[in-house]
Design a protein around this motif. Structure first.
Motif, PDB file in Angstrom:
ATOM      1  N   SER A 142     -23.767  21.262  24.576  1.00  9.06           N
ATOM      2  CA  SER A 142     -24.088  20.464  25.753  1.00  9.06           C
ATOM      3  C   SER A 142     -24.305  19.011  25.377  1.00  9.06           C
ATOM      4  N   LEU A 143     -23.697  18.137  26.141  1.00  3.25           N
ATOM      5  CA  LEU A 143     -23.945  16.701  26.010  1.00  3.25           C
ATOM      6  C   LEU A 143     -24.775  16.188  27.176  1.00  3.25           C
ATOM      7  N   GLY A 144     -25.343  17.103  27.962  1.00  5.04           N
ATOM      8  CA  GLY A 144     -26.249  16.717  29.025  1.00  5.04           C
ATOM      9  C   GLY A 144     -25.573  16.572  30.374  1.00  5.04           C
ATOM     10  N   VAL A 145     -26.389  16.204  31.364  1.00  7.95           N
ATOM     11  CA  VAL A 145     -25.905  15.939  32.713  1.00  7.95           C
ATOM     12  C   VAL A 145     -25.779  14.433  32.882  1.00  7.95           C
ATOM     13  N   HIS A 146     -24.596  13.991  33.246  1.00  9.86           N
ATOM     14  CA  HIS A 146     -24.323  12.563  33.404  1.00  9.86           C
ATOM     15  C   HIS A 146     -23.624  12.346  34.740  1.00  9.86           C
ATOM     16  N   PRO A 164     -11.491  13.076  24.666  1.00  6.97           N
ATOM     17  CA  PRO A 164     -10.416  12.082  24.782  1.00  6.97           C
ATOM     18  C   PRO A 164      -9.118  12.601  24.172  1.00  6.97           C
ATOM     19  N   ALA A 165      -8.000  12.199  24.758  1.00  8.27           N
ATOM     20  CA  ALA A 165      -6.707  12.624  24.227  1.00  8.27           C
ATOM     21  C   ALA A 165      -6.438  11.993  22.872  1.00  8.27           C
ATOM     22  N   GLY A 166      -6.910  10.788  22.669  1.00 10.24           N
ATOM     23  CA  GLY A 166      -6.777  10.103  21.388  1.00 10.24           C
ATOM     24  C   GLY A 166      -8.075   9.381  21.093  1.00 10.24           C
ATOM     25  N   GLY A 167      -8.290   8.984  19.843  1.00 10.95           N
ATOM     26  CA  GLY A 167      -9.543   8.343  19.495  1.00 10.95           C
ATOM     27  C   GLY A 167     -10.678   9.332  19.409  1.00 10.95           C
ATOM     28  N   GLY A 168     -11.908   8.823  19.281  1.00  6.90           N
ATOM     29  CA  GLY A 168     -13.068   9.677  19.143  1.00  6.90           C
ATOM     30  C   GLY A 168     -14.159   9.291  20.117  1.00  6.90           C
ATOM     31  N   PHE A 169     -14.739  10.275  20.782  1.00  7.60           N
ATOM     32  CA  PHE A 169     -15.873  10.035  21.673  1.00  7.60           C
ATOM     33  C   PHE A 169     -17.092   9.723  20.816  1.00  7.60           C
ATOM     34  N   VAL A 170     -17.820   8.658  21.150  1.00  3.10           N
ATOM     35  CA  VAL A 170     -18.961   8.251  20.326  1.00  3.10           C
ATOM     36  C   VAL A 170     -20.279   8.229  21.087  1.00  3.10           C
ATOM     37  N   ASP A 183     -24.553   5.814  31.601  1.00  3.31           N
ATOM     38  CA  ASP A 183     -23.965   7.160  31.569  1.00  3.31           C
ATOM     39  C   ASP A 183     -22.445   7.162  31.562  1.00  3.31           C
ATOM     40  N   ARG A 184     -21.817   6.153  30.992  1.00  2.00           N
ATOM     41  CA  ARG A 184     -20.364   6.109  30.908  1.00  2.00           C
ATOM     42  C   ARG A 184     -19.924   6.429  29.484  1.00  2.00           C
ATOM     43  N   PRO A 185     -18.945   7.312  29.308  1.00  2.00           N
ATOM     44  CA  PRO A 185     -18.503   7.677  27.952  1.00  2.00           C
ATOM     45  C   PRO A 185     -17.779   6.531  27.259  1.00  2.00           C
ATOM     46  N   ARG A 212     -14.538   1.994  27.478  1.00  2.00           N
ATOM     47  CA  ARG A 212     -15.617   2.622  28.240  1.00  2.00           C
ATOM     48  C   ARG A 212     -15.000   3.220  29.502  1.00  2.00           C
ATOM     49  N   HIS A 213     -15.292   4.495  29.767  1.00  2.00           N
ATOM     50  CA  HIS A 213     -14.582   5.236  30.798  1.00  2.00           C
ATOM     51  C   HIS A 213     -15.495   5.599  31.967  1.00  2.00           C
ATOM     52  N   SER A 214     -14.893   5.741  33.132  1.00  2.00           N
ATOM     53  CA  SER A 214     -15.623   6.148  34.322  1.00  2.00           C
ATOM     54  C   SER A 214     -15.911   7.641  34.257  1.00  2.00           C
ATOM     55  N   MET A 215     -17.107   8.048  34.675  1.00  2.00           N
ATOM     56  CA  MET A 215     -17.422   9.468  34.723  1.00  2.00           C
ATOM     57  C   MET A 215     -16.668  10.173  35.842  1.00  2.00           C
ATOM     58  N   ASP A 216     -16.268   9.435  36.880  1.00  2.00           N
ATOM     59  CA  ASP A 216     -15.500  10.047  37.963  1.00  2.00           C
ATOM     60  C   ASP A 216     -14.090  10.390  37.521  1.00  2.00           C
ATOM     61  N   ASP A 217     -13.514   9.519  36.696  1.00  2.00           N
ATOM     62  CA  ASP A 217     -12.130   9.700  36.253  1.00  2.00           C
ATOM     63  C   ASP A 217     -11.983   8.992  34.917  1.00  2.00           C
TER      64      ASP A 217
END
Length: 786
Positions: free
Chosen positions: A291-295, A332-338, A344-346, A363-368
């Protein structure tokens, strides 16, 4: 923000974020020769650099008071946010993991003996004094597997919780302020197995109640240790009942009941399931939901033991916490999630020559997650650790530990990110020769899903079709009822005309089938399935491997092509001879399911799989199996007394070709507890009137004969060579009990009728009598068919 353009990039996997997976000689992704299309992206602002911290020394980095603290292999250091200098250092050999507590202190576990040794110490470092507040040696070691060690240490508002290693886990609890040892949570009350997980706020425990797979699930408050609720579920594997606390508020648990593994939002007062979240996982797989939590109203999880930071893993998924619907996955399809930023944006760190100026931070949107900001680049060699701490992205590099500040706004520059993971790109295959498409060819995308219809799944005997489907193209049950395994796997390929080959799409599909049918199907049972044989009258071409097992096992592998579409289906059924509720799965149901599943998939592309030309299967001399329980009650009583047989007829058997019975002690238990010891005593008989195969053209009697040839060869590798029995049927084999705890098994045949008998009586060490009891039951079971 802008939308990504869906492009396919060949990933250069130069960024390996998982700890310990990079080397000193790795090429700097920021110094790769840029391509003509590589955009120029400005570098992120460097907040500070700590050159004294080695690239591979970092275990984790956490926010601390007014700065950052780094847990290293040999201790914890506080870093001055203005200069990057060490403010203080607390030595600790072999740090396993560290977490920040709500009061700013740092909680860590360590071995005190160096790396790769079990973690036996837990302590708290005061953030102001830079010294131990307390530390203590744990009575039991913590798991030294990195992923499990990280999950094993949890911190609540007032309590530190540590989960000990191995199968019979307990939760050690300590007062966060003083280190006083609190009451240990030990769920193993029966000796049948136990499991513990925690997220710092809650502690979930499971305890096996008996060999019938009843498991007690209990939820406790981690700080007080108070029991909140408890309920009993049916599940073969205790740890699957509570494999992870995904969220404490709202309460989301990765759980399983009767093999249906998925995340559930639970009633916080009673623990009753409310809303399923995400897809099912395969029964008894390594569920391992991290789990990475609720975001932003979504549960974010990483599947499997692979670190979510691994480059191009696509291991992250998000599900709406209210509805359970998927928001996104394969990220993520490429790269690494950090990590997540303060809103609360990945955040993702990518290399592979995406820019001309270094490794890219987005930096990515949590919606999309396809909606993202380009934040900047960092100059770094391949790194061993990266994370987001407040408004910083902290990277362990060859130059030391470096912190870069995340800007509020993205840059006005367009960078195309990979749209698929590296393994998806490999599956995509070669580019198509567009000039060689023909009018009747099926184009990629014409088939939406590998899922057969609900009618097909229901006819196979699958349960709980109201739940979300299992991820991927496989349906697996082994607890509906207990002891019966149903396994269905479906795959399809739409072939394109390969570039530079001169082949059409149909010719490419023909070549694909030729290669696939040469591979012998992989068997999961007591004998290997035969090689593929041609099937007359099915599709443009088809091949099948059909195995009807020894009364309780069978599998069918079907390979069929229509035009340029190739479909592969594997259907398997098995009954556990030692389980109370086990029953055989008829071979003809497997065959009918494989054909129906292929038909369903091809229909999505508008292709008709006409089954009318298939030859009618041979019904066999015996078309219906006789009931067993009453007919063999006297013989069973000689083995198990008192006796009341439990009917074992297959739940899905419209032709009534199977019959069976199970006799246990007392209420049907397979284990007897006389107060001094526990032992098994049971007998089981399964009968299968084998129907011929329309796919292989073999008669029921031929399929039954095939079994004995394979059994004699297959079992001899693992057991004493089977002994032929001359007075039981046309063919009969005894697999004798070799020790007091082992069962005696007989497989026998008369015509197209196969019987399997299993006997075990651990209270009687006379193995010859046990073997003879199995043979006697086989004789009686086959008598009506001789």
């Amino acid at each position: 923000m802008h939308r990504t353009r869906l492009v396919t990039l060949a990933l250069a996997l130069v960024l390996v974020v998982a700890t310990g997976c990079s080397g000193a000689d790795d090429e700097d992704p920021g110094t790769q020769p840029p391509t003509e299309e590589a955009p120029v992206v400005a570098a992120l602002e460097t907040a500070w650099t700590a050159p004294s911290i080695g690239q591979h020394d970092v275990v984790t980095v956490v926010a601390n008071d007014d700065g950052v603290a780094a847990a290293l292999d040999d201790g914890v250091v506080k870093i001055d946010p203005a200069t990057g200098d060490r403010t203080w250092r607390v030595p600790a050999r072999g740090v396993c993991t560290a977490r920040e507590a709500g009061d700013g202190s740092i909680v860590l576990t360590y071995s005190d003996r160096g790396p790769n040794t079990p973690c036996r110490w837990v302590g708290v470092v005061d953030p102001v004094a830079g010294a131990w507040r307390w530390r203590t040696r744990m009575p039991e070691p913590m798991d030294d597997i990195p992923e499990r060690a990280e999950a094993a240490l949890q911190v609540g508002d007032t309590t530190v919780t540590v989960i000990t290693a191995c199968c019979y886990s307990v939760a050690l609890r300590y007062d966060l302020r003083t280190g006083r040892e609190l009451r240990t949570v030990d769920p193993d009350v029966t000796g049948w197995g136990a499991w513990v997980v925690s997220d710092g706020q809650l502690i979930a425990t499971t305890s096996g109640l008996d060999r019938h797979s009843r498991v007690r699930l209990t939820m406790r408050d981690a700080d007080s240790g108070r029991r909140l609720w408890s309920r009993t579920v049916v599940e073969l594997v205790e740890e699957n009942v509570a494999s992870a606390i995904v969220s404490a508020d709202p309460l989301v648990l990765a759980t399983s009941e009767r093999g249906h593994q998925l995340m559930w939002r639970l009633d916080e007062r009673t623990g009753e399931p409310l809303t399923p979240i995400g897809p099912q996982s395969i029964d008894h797989s390594l569920f391992a939901t991290r789990s990475l939590g609720v975001h932003d109203g979504a549960v974010v999880v990483a599947r499997g033991f692979q670190s979510p930071l691994a480059t191009g893993s696509g291991g992250l998924a998000a599900y709406d916490v209210e509805t359970g619907a998927e928001r996104w996955s394969g990220f993520p399809a490429g790269g690494g999630f950090v990590g997540f930023d303060t809103e609360d944006r990945p955040v993702v760190l990518s290399g592979g020559g995406l820019t001309s100026t270094g490794a890219l931070v987005t930096r990515h949107s949590m919606d999309d997650v396809e909606d993202y900001d380009v934040l900047g680049t960092v100059e770094t060699s391949a790194f061993a650790f990266a994370t987001v701490v407040d408004d910083l992205v902290v990277v362990a590099t060859g130059a030391g530990l470096v912190a870069h500040r995340l800007p509020d706004e993205g840059q006005d520059v367009e960078v195309d990110l990979p749209s698929s993971t590296w393994d998806q790109q490999l599956l995509a295959g070669q580019q198509a020769d567009e000039s060689r498409w023909e009018d009747d060819d099926v184009r990629p995308g014409a088939i939406d899903t590998c899922h057969p219809s609900r009618t097909t799944l229901r006819a196979f005997g699958l349960h709980r079709l109201d739940l979300p489907a299992q991820a991927g193209c496989r349906w697996f049950e082994r607890q509906e009822p207990l002891g019966v395994t149903r396994d269905l796997e479906v795959g399809y390929r739409i072939l394109s005309p390969p570039a530079d080959s001169g082949m059409t799409a149909v010719e490419a599909a023909q070549a694909d089938v030729e290669q696939a049918r040469e591979k012998r199907p992989y068997g999961a049972g007591p004998v290997d399935p035969p090689r593929h044989r041609p099937v007359r009258g099915l599709g443009d071409e088809a091949y099948a491997s059909v195995l009807t097992g020894p009364g309780a096992y069978g599998e069918v592998h079907l390979l069929v092509r229509v035009r340029n579409v190739v479909v592969e289906v594997s259907a398997r059924g098995e009954a556990d001879a030692t389980d109370v509720r086990g029953a055989s799965v008829p071979g003809y149901v497997l065959e009918d399911t494989a054909v129906a599943a292929a038909t369903d998939v091809l229909a999505q592309a508008g292709l008709d799989l006409d089954v009318d030309p298939l030859p009618a299967p041979d019904p066999g001399a015996v078309t219906r199996a006789r009931p067993v329980c009453r007919a063999l009650a006297a013989e069973a009583r000689a083995v198990v007394e008192p006796t009341r047989g439990l009917d074992q007829r297959a739940p899905v058997d419209p032709e009534r070709r199977t019959a069976g019975c199970y006799w246990g002690v007392g209420d049907g238990a397979i284990v007897v507890d006389d107060g001094e010891r526990q032992y098994s005593r049971y007998a089981k008989v399964g009968v299968h009137a084998v129907r011929g195969s329309a796919l292989s053209g073999r008669t029921g009697e031929q399929l039954a004969e095939d079994v004995f040839t394979d059994l004699r060869a297959g079992h001899s590798f693992y057991y004493e060579k089977p002994r032929p029995l001359d007075d039981v049927g046309d063919q009969a084999l005894l697999f004798p009990a070799l020790g007091w705890s082992e069962e005696a098994k007989v497989v026998a045949r008369v015509g197209n009728v196969v019987v399997q008998v299993t006997v075990n009586d651990q209270a009687d060490e006379d193995l010859a009598a046990r073997n003879e009891a199995a043979a006697a039951l086989a004789r009686a079971a086959l008598a009506p068919y001789r």
